[in-house]
Design an enzyme around this catalytic site. Structure first.
Site, PDB file in Angstrom:
ATOM      1  N   CYS A  12       0.866  -1.179   0.000  1.00 18.20           N
ATOM      2  CA  CYS A  12       0.000   0.000   0.000  1.00 18.20           C
ATOM      3  C   CYS A  12       0.906   1.234   0.000  1.00 18.20           C
ATOM      4  CB  CYS A  12      -0.885  -0.004   1.236  1.00 18.20           C
ATOM      5  SG  CYS A  12       0.083   0.102   2.752  1.00 18.20           S
ATOM      6  N   CYS A  95       2.489   6.375   8.622  1.00 21.61           N
ATOM      7  CA  CYS A  95       1.600   6.564   7.480  1.00 21.61           C
ATOM      8  C   CYS A  95       0.689   7.769   7.765  1.00 21.61           C
ATOM      9  CB  CYS A  95       0.748   5.309   7.262  1.00 21.61           C
ATOM     10  SG  CYS A  95      -0.463   5.550   5.961  1.00 21.61           S
ATOM     11  N   HIS A 123      -1.832  -4.608  18.868  1.00 19.55           N
ATOM     12  CA  HIS A 123      -1.158  -4.181  17.638  1.00 19.55           C
ATOM     13  C   HIS A 123      -0.470  -2.834  17.866  1.00 19.55           C
ATOM     14  CE1 HIS A 123      -0.571  -2.879  13.484  1.00 19.55           C
ATOM     15  NE2 HIS A 123      -0.685  -4.165  13.160  1.00 19.55           N
ATOM     16  N   GLU A 125      -0.074  -0.296  16.046  1.00 23.46           N
ATOM     17  CA  GLU A 125      -0.836   0.894  15.608  1.00 23.46           C
ATOM     18  C   GLU A 125      -1.819   1.324  16.695  1.00 23.46           C
ATOM     19  OE1 GLU A 125      -3.010   0.664  11.827  1.00 23.46           O
ATOM     20  OE2 GLU A 125      -4.419   2.116  12.642  1.00 23.46           O
ATOM     21  N   CYS A 201      -8.519   2.579   6.429  1.00 20.93           N
ATOM     22  CA  CYS A 201      -7.797   3.119   5.282  1.00 20.93           C
ATOM     23  C   CYS A 201      -8.398   2.588   3.984  1.00 20.93           C
ATOM     24  CB  CYS A 201      -6.347   2.715   5.439  1.00 20.93           C
ATOM     25  SG  CYS A 201      -5.459   2.626   3.945  1.00 20.93           S
TER      26      CYS A 201
HETATM   27 FE1  F3S Z   1      -1.086   1.189   4.329  1.00 20.93          FE
HETATM   28 FE2  F3S Z   1      -1.257   3.415   5.599  1.00 20.93          FE
HETATM   29 FE3  F3S Z   1      -3.389   2.182   4.866  1.00 20.93          FE
HETATM   30  S1  F3S Z   1       0.209   1.837   5.977  1.00 20.93           S
HETATM   31  S2  F3S Z   1      -2.888   0.021   4.911  1.00 20.93           S
HETATM   32  S3  F3S Z   1      -1.911   3.102   3.496  1.00 20.93           S
HETATM   33  S4  F3S Z   1      -3.053   3.152   6.808  1.00 20.93           S
END
Ligand code: F3S
Length: 304
Positions: A12, A95, A123, A125, A201
Site C-alpha cells: 500500500c 503513514c 497491535h 498501531e 484506510c
Molecule cells: Fe497502508 Fe497506511 Fe493504509 S500503511 S494500509 S496506506 S493506513
C-alpha cells in the site's frame, strides 16, 4: 486451473513510502535503526538488515550518530518525546492515515470525550493511537479498545453511563469493514452523544472488497503475506467466509495438493507483501499447474 490475481494485491502507499524512506537513508550511508521491524514481512526486513538497517525496541537503544525511523504503524506521543529529549536524529515514516488517527485521538480527548477504538489492542498501531489520548479529568482512562461487535456489546453493557456521555469512535486502519458497520449500528443504538470517524484506510477497504469478490468466484484463495501482518490476516478471514483459504508467507508454504485439484484459484496479498514475493509464489503456482497437467493421474481428479 485458472488463476486470478487481485489488482490491489501488495504494497500500500504507506508501506511503500516507509520502505522507500529506509532504503534512501541506507543509500545515503546513514546508520539506520527502525523502532521495531519496518513492516510485518520477515523476508524484506532481513533484506534491509543485510544492507545495514538495525532494529531496536526503544529509542534508548539507538547508538549515538544513528538515525531512528518511526515505522508506518506510528508510536505513542511519549516515544516522540523520548526521541526529542535524547536529541536523536529522527525520520518519521508514520503513514499519514495513521497520523490522522493520532490527531483525532488527541483532539477528541482534549475536548473531554472518551475514545473507543475498534481494533487489536496488542497491535502497535493501536498502542500508538492510545498513546495520543490525553488524560481526561475524573476518568480512570480516556480510551477503550474492542476487537469486534461482541466485545463492544460487553463494553457497552459494563458502562451504561456511556449512553449520555461524550463518546468518539475510531477504527484501526486495517479493521474489517463489515464488522465496523455492525459496531457503528450498535453504538448509535446505545450512545446518544457519539461522534464516529471512518478511519479504515481506503487501501484496506479496497483490498478486502476485491478479495471478497474474488473469493466468491474461486474454490481456493491464496493470501500472501507475513504471519504477523494484521491486514493480511483480515484478508484471510474475509476470504475464508466464501471458500477454502490459505495464508502463505512464501512459496514454500503453498498447499500443493489443494492447488492440484482446484479449478479456480484467487490470489491476493497483504499491504506489506513485497512484489518479488508475490511473483515467486505465482511462478511456483505455475510450476505446480504444469506438473499437474503433465502428471494428471497424481491429482486423483476424475476430470483429468
Ligand atoms: Fe497502508 Fe497506511 Fe493504509 S500503511 S494500509 S496506506 S493506513
Amino acid at each position: 486451473m485458472k488463476i486470478e490475481v487481485a489488482k490491489t494485491a501488495g504494497f500500500c502507499f504507506g508501506v511503500d513510502r516507509a520502505v522507500e524512506m529506509v532504503s534512501k537513508l541506507l543509500q545515503e550511508g546513514r546508520r539506520v535503526y527502525t523502532l521495531g521491524p519496518i513492516i510485518h514481512n520477515p523476508q524484506l526486513v532481513r533484506k534491509l538488515e543485510m544492507q545495514g538497517c538495525g532494529i531496536v525496541d526503544t529509542p534508548e537503544e539507538v547508538p549515538s550518530g544513528g538515525t531512528v525511523v518511526i515505522r508506518s504503524h506510528g508510536v505513542p506521543a511519549a516515544v516522540f518525546e523520548e526521541i526529542r529529549t535524547r536529541g536523536l536524529d529522527c525520520v518519521d515514516a508514520t503513514c499519514p492515515f495513521v497520523a490522522k488517527l493520532h490527531r483525532i485521538a488527541w483532539e477528541e480527548s482534549r475536548k473531554g470525550r472518551i475514545l473507543l477504538i475498534a481494533g487489536d489492542e496488542n497491535h502497535p498501531e493501536v498502542r500508538g493511537i492510545c498513546g495520543h489520548v490525553l488524560p481526561i479529568a475524573g476518568e480512570i482512562r480516556g480510551w477503550f479498545v474492542f476487537k469486534n461487535a461482541e466485545e463492544l456489546g460487553v463494553l457497552l453493557a459494563n458502562h451504561p453511563e456511556w449512553g449520555q456521555k461524550s463518546i468518539s469512535v475510531v477504527a484501526q486502519t486495517t479493521f474489517n469493514v463489515s464488522e465496523w458497520k455492525k459496531c457503528l449500528q450498535n453504538i448509535k443504538k446505545v450512545c446518544t452523544n457519539a461522534a464516529t470517524f471512518d478511519t479504515i484506510c481506503n487501501a484496506t477497504a479496497l483490498r478486502q472488497t476485491e478479495a471478497v469478490e474474488l473469493a466468491k468466484r474461486a474454490d481456493q484463495m491464496i493470501v500472501i503475506g507475513g504471519h504477523h501482518s494484521s491486514n493480511t490476516a483480515k484478508l484471510r478471514d474475509v476470504c475464508a467466509a466464501f471458500c477454502k483459504t490459505d495464508l502463505v508467507e512464501t512459496a514454500d508454504e503453498l498447499p500443493v495438493e489443494a492447488l492440484r485439484t482446484a479449478h479456480f484459484v484467487g490470489v491476493t496479498a497483504g499491504a506489506s507483501t513485497p512484489a518479488d514475493i508475490i511473483k515467486e509464489v505465482l511462478v511456483t503456482m505455475a510450476e505446480i499447474i504444469e506438473d499437474t497437467i503433465q502428471n494428471p493421474a497424481e491429482t486423483g481428479d476424475p476430470n483429468f
